[in-house]
Write an enzyme that holds these catalytic residues in place. Structure first.
Site, PDB file in Angstrom:
ATOM      1  CE  LYS A 138      47.110  21.081 -46.227  1.00 26.50           C
ATOM      2  NZ  LYS A 138      47.199  21.465 -44.830  1.00 26.50           N
ATOM      3  CG  ASP A 186      51.705  19.333 -40.946  1.00 28.25           C
ATOM      4  OD1 ASP A 186      50.542  19.556 -41.290  1.00 28.25           O
ATOM      5  OD2 ASP A 186      52.285  18.262 -41.175  1.00 28.25           O
ATOM      6  CE1 TYR A 188      49.805  10.295 -75.787  1.00 31.76           C
ATOM      7  CE2 TYR A 188      49.142   8.649 -77.405  1.00 31.76           C
ATOM      8  CZ  TYR A 188      49.986   9.062 -76.382  1.00 31.76           C
ATOM      9  OH  TYR A 188      51.008   8.247 -75.972  1.00 31.76           O
TER      10      TYR A 188
END
Length: 765
Positions: free
Chosen positions: A95, A163, A40
């Site tokens: 998924k 799909d 960081y």
């Protein structure tokens, strides 16, 4: 298991031990203040400045290049329909899990709370800089068509609505191979399609790109044949409209060559299939109930070539064969999109893979003597380890050749090695083991069935089709625990101490006395022994009343192993029993031997342990690469602890030259191929990935496997007993439910192997 029990189990799976299925894991060191200052402020400023100067550096300094977003608004989830974004999140996490375990792609799931197409598109565009690829999921048609089309055009990273295109790619690969077997040309076949949703549209489009003619296609939706005079459909469906006379789907089957079902179950019957042309191709992919039952379809005619969406039948059209590997290849060349050329390349790569010789590991997983291209094998199996080295390179090449790759691959051999190295980061082998056990389940005695974890494992074994449990213990206690678990299926429960088992107990006792009468055991003693569950279980396996046994959760290993040795004993030709533990590590499966039995084996015994472990690895389809470990390297010490390992290796090299084994070796050299190659290039292990470690004594092997398990929180399967005449496996004290289930599967596979061995012996006799 009742529906309520299944519901509760699914909820517990998702809730415990922590909610959800995926998490973020740091990839850099963070232990010191210096590490944190690099991670960081102030160190992070440097990569920020480099990316500001050249945005493509985001791939160099961040996770973008390996990060996929799975994005949905939850309007068309599985078979659940429009359930909303929050309710869709478990599916999207699932998924993400598949992306990780099959292609080592990291994933964030994003659920967007809008049904407005423009809002959805803008949301995805706004967050797209975070990701290297976007997988659209479970968005209803027709909105899905516009969303995908717009995002593909307006973003410069791969975007795919799985799909649609996943199903299209896998089914197209299956179609190419089915047509080859049927000796038909795609441009000539008549195709009937039930369903006109996004998946059906994408499948049909890809079929046309492969050469199918639109005039040979008849597509049906819930209102019947899609004809050119219909006004109730969008342009996606109307591109496949026909000017044929309107006929019902039953009439359409007459003389058809191909049926593609992406609709609802049980709308096709045997008469319809019998009206099709010779060698009909039937893809009934409605899930969970296909358009026609598989067995009914196969019984309707002998020349059918069939695929479904189910895993319990041959030729499963499973999207997991496609989407993880397509994104892997696209993202590895930083493709700006997934175009038709890349989808076509994936299709042809999958089709070609089914024609190539199948690895033994896959044959073993599916319980086949030899899977080969044919009617029952037109697409690869999901567990095929070659998928990751086959599909991504094909997709990457197509991206490069079609001009959408920004980071071309130049060293394809190195790229394939990188892909294969990603295979070790998940539990594929566990899935292979469970799947193989299901092929030919066996009767398993659970000797401690009054233990809740053992009983839960037995329930899973039964429900998953891994084996048929036989439960030993007090019947009232077991039945009470079964009621708590909603374990309702009928199973055999045996209390060895009960009066109703006296006849069997006496028969077993006499058999045991015959075995041990010259070892100081009287017939009276034998009767007392057979009241003990481990002796009773071992005798059940010994006489063939069961095929395998599991015990050891509630008592020490030495107490558990003694009855097995006295009743079942060693296989012919085996001098000493040994054990190995299969560790499922980030680098891949690793066998560790001997973890439980031989305290200080001599050189010959070590060699025999190595042989048995090698055979065990082969049983699971793994080619053994064996390191004989020590504190010394290749003769660097003359102490007997080291020289016995040297002698064991000499024996193996002389009498088993084909076995890939070497040592003595320190463990870090064994597990670090670069280190081994640089210091000991002469070794038989140089350039190879060691997957088997043989330790010089029990304390080193036992301590190592337990340390690996606890420090790295990895799965351990074992101890796997090696050299027993019949399958008897002893768990570690306090084993978990998952460990018991895995060991039960190993016991089934052991029984399968021994059955084959004895059948072969009897045939040769």
């Amino acid at each position: 298991m009742s529906e309520e029990s299944k519901r509760r189990e699914a909820l517990v799976y998702h809730a415990k031990p922590q909610p959800g299925k995926i998490k973020v894991v740091p990839t850099k060191k963070y232990s010191s203040q210096r590490d944190l200052s690099l991670a960081y402020s102030p160190g992070v400023a440097q990569p920020c400045l480099e990316i500001a100067k050249d945005p493509s550096n985001v791939y160099k300094y961040t996770t973008k290049g390996n990060l996929v977003a799975v994005i949905s608004n939850g309007t068309a989830v599985l078979g659940l329909g429009d359930i909303g974004p929050e309710a869709s999140k478990p599916v999207m996490e699932g998924k993400g899990l598949l992306f990780k375990i099959f292609a080592d792609l990291d994933c964030f799931d994003i659920e967007v709370d809008t049904k407005n197409v423009e809002e959805f598109i803008q949301t995805v565009k706004n967050i797209a800089p975070t990701f290297g690829g976007i997988n659209l999921e479970d968005i209803k048609a027709p909105e899905a068509f516009e969303i995908e089309s717009r995002l593909k055009a307006e973003l410069d990273i791969p975007v795919m609505h799985d799909d649609q295109h996943g199903t299209a790619i896998i089914s197209s690969a299956a179609l190419l191979n089915a047509l080859e077997l049927a000796e038909k040309k795609i441009e000539d076949v008549k195709i009937v399609i039930s369903g006109a949703g996004s998946a059906a549209i994408s499948c049909t489009s890809l079929y046309v790109n492969l050469g199918a003619r639109k005039e040979n296609i008849m597509m049906y939706d819930v209102d019947g044949l899609i004809t050119k005079d219909r006004t109730d459909l969008g342009p996606e469906q109307m591109q496949f409209a026909t000017d044929r006379p309107k006929v019902g789907i039953r009439e359409a089957f007459e003389g058809a060559d191909v049926f593609l079902g992406l609709s609802v179950g049980n709308i096709v019957d045997g008469d319809m299939l019998r009206s099709m042309n010779d060698s009909p191709i039937v893809f009934a992919m409605a899930n969970p109930t296909p358009e026609i039952d598989y067995d009914l379809a196969m019984a309707s005619r002998e020349d059918i070539i069939m695929a479904t969406g189910r895993s319990d039948h041959p030729n499963q059209v499973n999207n997991v064969l496609g989407f993880p590997f397509i994104f892997r290849g696209a993202m590895d060349v930083r493709a700006t999109k997934i175009n038709e050329e890349m989808k076509m390349a994936a299709t042809k790569a999958i089709a070609q893979l089914a024609k190539e010789p199948v690895p033994e590991q896959v044959n073993i997983a599916y319980g086949e003597l030899k899977l080969a291209f044919g009617k029952d094998y037109i697409i690869p199996k999901p567990f095929d380890p070659r998928l990751i080295a086959t599909i991504p390179p094909a997709v990457a090449r197509a991206a490069m050749e079609s001009g959408v790759a920004r980071e071309p691959i130049t060293d394809w051999e190195k790229y394939e090695e990188q892909l294969l190295s990603r295979m070790g980061s998940d539990n594929k082998l566990v899935r292979l083991i469970l799947n193989r056990a299901r092929i030919n389940p066996k009767r398993i005695v659970f000797a401690e069935a009054d233990n809740m974890d053992v009983l839960k494992a037995a329930q899973i074994v039964l429900e998953e089709g891994i084996g048929t449990p036989i439960l030993l213990g007090r019947k009232d206690i077991i039945e009470g625990l079964m009621a708590e678990l909603d374990f309702e299926q009928p199973v055999m429960i045996i209390d060895p101490k009960s009066d109703e088992e006296k006849a069997r107990r006496d028969r077993y006792a006499h058999e045991f006395w015959q075995l041990r009468k010259r070892k100081g055991v009287t017939e009276f003693d034998a009767g007392k022994y057979l009241r003990q569950r481990n002796y009773f279980a071992a005798m059940m396996v010994k006489v063939g009343d069961a095929d395998a046994l599991i015990t050891g959760v509630a008592q020490s290993f030495p107490r558990s192993v003694r009855p097995m040795m006295e009743v079942i004993g060693k296989s012919p030709g085996v001098d000493k029993i040994a054990t190995t533990n299969l560790m499922i590590t980030a680098r891949g499966p690793l066998f560790v031997s001997d973890t439980s039995i031989n305290i200080d084996p001599d050189a010959l015994e070590l060699a025999k342990i190595a042989q048995m472990t090698g055979r065990t690895a082969s049983m699971f389809g793994i080619s053994p690469v064996i390191a004989m470990t020590s504190y010394a390297n290749f003769g660097s010490s003359s102490h007997p602890h080291a020289t016995k390992v040297t002698e064991a290796v000499k024996y193996l090299h002389q009498y088993y030259p084909s076995l890939v084994v070497d040592g003595e070796l320190q463990t870090d050299f064994a597990l670090n191929p670069e280190l081994l190659q640089s210091k000991f290039p002469f070794s038989k292990l140089a350039g190879k990935k060691v997957n088997t470690l043989i330790f010089p004594n029990l304390e080193s092997a036992n301590s190592t496997y337990k340390m690996l398990k606890e420090l790295n929180q990895i799965d351990s399967i074992g101890p796997i007993m090696m050299g027993m005449q019949k399958p008897a496996h002893i768990l570690q004290l306090g084993a978990s439910v998952d460990e018991i289930v895995n060991m039960a599967a190993v016991a089934v596979i052991d029984a399968q192997q021994k059955e084959k061995h004895y059948q072969k012996q009897s045939q040769n006799a």
